[in-house]
Scaffold this motif. Structure first.
Motif, mmCIF file in Angstrom:
data_model
loop_
_atom_site.group_PDB
_atom_site.id
_atom_site.type_symbol
_atom_site.label_atom_id
_atom_site.label_comp_id
_atom_site.label_asym_id
_atom_site.label_seq_id
_atom_site.Cartn_x
_atom_site.Cartn_y
_atom_site.Cartn_z
ATOM 1 N N UNK A 1 3.927 -14.655 -0.063
ATOM 2 C CA UNK A 1 4.516 -13.317 -0.106
ATOM 3 C C UNK A 1 4.559 -12.783 -1.529
ATOM 4 N N UNK A 2 4.917 -13.624 -2.487
ATOM 5 C CA UNK A 2 4.944 -13.196 -3.885
ATOM 6 C C UNK A 2 3.549 -12.782 -4.340
ATOM 7 N N UNK A 3 2.556 -13.590 -4.002
ATOM 8 C CA UNK A 3 1.187 -13.272 -4.403
ATOM 9 C C UNK A 3 0.719 -11.970 -3.761
ATOM 10 N N UNK A 4 0.983 -11.805 -2.461
ATOM 11 C CA UNK A 4 0.545 -10.602 -1.759
ATOM 12 C C UNK A 4 1.236 -9.353 -2.305
ATOM 13 N N UNK A 5 2.537 -9.459 -2.586
ATOM 14 C CA UNK A 5 3.281 -8.295 -3.083
ATOM 15 C C UNK A 5 2.781 -7.887 -4.465
ATOM 16 N N UNK A 6 2.622 -8.854 -5.370
ATOM 17 C CA UNK A 6 2.173 -8.536 -6.723
ATOM 18 C C UNK A 6 0.748 -8.004 -6.710
ATOM 19 N N UNK A 7 -0.111 -8.568 -5.859
ATOM 20 C CA UNK A 7 -1.488 -8.086 -5.761
ATOM 21 C C UNK A 7 -1.521 -6.626 -5.347
ATOM 22 N N UNK A 8 -0.756 -6.277 -4.327
ATOM 23 C CA UNK A 8 -0.723 -4.893 -3.861
ATOM 24 C C UNK A 8 -0.027 -3.980 -4.870
ATOM 25 N N UNK A 9 1.046 -4.455 -5.462
ATOM 26 C CA UNK A 9 1.831 -3.625 -6.392
ATOM 27 C C UNK A 9 1.014 -3.248 -7.630
ATOM 28 N N UNK A 10 0.182 -4.175 -8.116
ATOM 29 C CA UNK A 10 -0.585 -3.938 -9.342
ATOM 30 C C UNK A 10 -1.934 -3.282 -9.092
ATOM 31 N N UNK A 11 -2.385 -3.207 -7.847
ATOM 32 C CA UNK A 11 -3.732 -2.723 -7.554
ATOM 33 C C UNK A 11 -3.855 -1.232 -7.872
ATOM 34 N N UNK A 12 -4.939 -0.860 -8.530
ATOM 35 C CA UNK A 12 -5.152 0.528 -8.950
ATOM 36 C C UNK A 12 -6.405 1.139 -8.345
ATOM 37 N N UNK A 13 -7.516 0.395 -8.342
ATOM 38 C CA UNK A 13 -8.807 0.975 -7.985
ATOM 39 C C UNK A 13 -8.832 1.496 -6.554
#
Length: 288
Positions: free
Chosen positions: A211-223
């Motif tokens: 969950x931490x990995x998925x949340x941070x991945x989505x939160x930081x995604x820009x492109x």
């Protein structure tokens, strides 16, 4: 009664042990300071007035703190962008955990044909950069009407992290005996009940890490977010950080304030599930 004499060799080893512990403690403190200082400087700059930001000698404190930038940003578009990012990140995290856990359970419990190939293929897909799928996804989304929608970005962000979620949860499920499932079903429990009441609680450390990995991945995604969300009211928070830099310079106070706002939800999410992360690391150490 005489005190026993400590041999010189033992005394030397004790001194070296104390020196080693002290050195290790100082090293840990140094690593902590180096790690925390960027966050301290970010928050400090966000509350500094402009005249204290642009100084020849950096000031490590401010006696005139101001929250005007926070009030200005949160009352403007960044409040909406923060909400957009929260909706997308939480949605992508829930979907990644749901599908990742179900897939991990199937790969660890059922005799799925080619399950090892599937697991390796999932890991290989995780290594692909997001830019590889931008054009095909954009074409598909335009055809099915998913452009400028939360659902389109949530699905794309979920795809970025679900493969690693499968691997992480599958590793934890491998340590749960299959006999536990069979004993519960012999007692009359259905497969769904076993999954919800037995497997899920035991796999919570792995689910928390995922969950931490998925949340941070989505939160930081820009492109992906910048490509699929073209309406201003749909923009996410990472895109907001770009508006403080232009051809005339950089608004350091504004970008540090926006970065502070950007970091707060991640910290809150991390604190909320930190006990599962610690349990996951401890279980991984025991398995190793």
């Amino acid at each position: 009664m005489s005190t026993p004499t400590v041999p010189p060799g033992v005394r030397r080893r004790r001194v070296l042990r104390r020196v080693g512990r002290s050195a290790l403690g100082l090293y840990a403190i140094g690593i902590g300071v180096v790690s925390v200082f960027p966050f301290f400087w970010m928050i400090l700059t966000s509350i500094k007035p402009d005249r204290e930001i642009f100084t020849v000698t950096p000031q490590l404190w401010t006696f005139h703190p101001t929250l005007e930038r926070f009030e200005l940003l949160l009352s403007g578009e960044i409040g909406r962008q923060l909400l957009n990012s929260l909706v997308i990140a939480l949605g992508a995290t829930v979907l990644a955990i749901l599908f990742g856990t179900l897939a991990a359970y199937a790969l660890s419990r059922f005799d799925v044909p080619g399950r090892h190939v599937i697991a390796v293929a999932l890991l290989a897909i995780q290594m692909l950069p997001a830019i590889v799928v931008i054009i095909p996804l954009f074409t598909l989304y335009r055809t099915v009407g998913l452009l400028n929608t939360y659902a389109g970005v949530i699905i794309a962000h979920m795809a970025l992290s679900v493969a690693l979620a499968v691997w992480l949860v599958r590793g934890f499920l491998a340590g749960i005996p299959v006999a536990l499932d069979e004993a519960a079903m012999v007692d009359g429990a259905s497969r769904n009940r076993v999954l919800i009441h037995i497997i899920f609680p035991l796999a919570l450390p792995g689910i928390g890490v995922s969950a931490i990995f998925a949340f941070i991945t989505s939160w930081n995604e820009l492109l992906i977010a910048m490509t699929f969300l073209q309406q201003e009211e749909m923009k996410t928070l990472p895109g907001a950080l770009q508006q403080f830099t232009n051809q005339y310079g950089t608004d350091w106070g504004g970008i540090m304030t926006a970065s502070t706002i950007f970091a707060v939800p991640v910290m809150i999410f991390f604190i909320a599930i930190r006990r599962y992360l610690v349990a996951g690391m401890a279980m991984g150490a025991l398995k190793g």
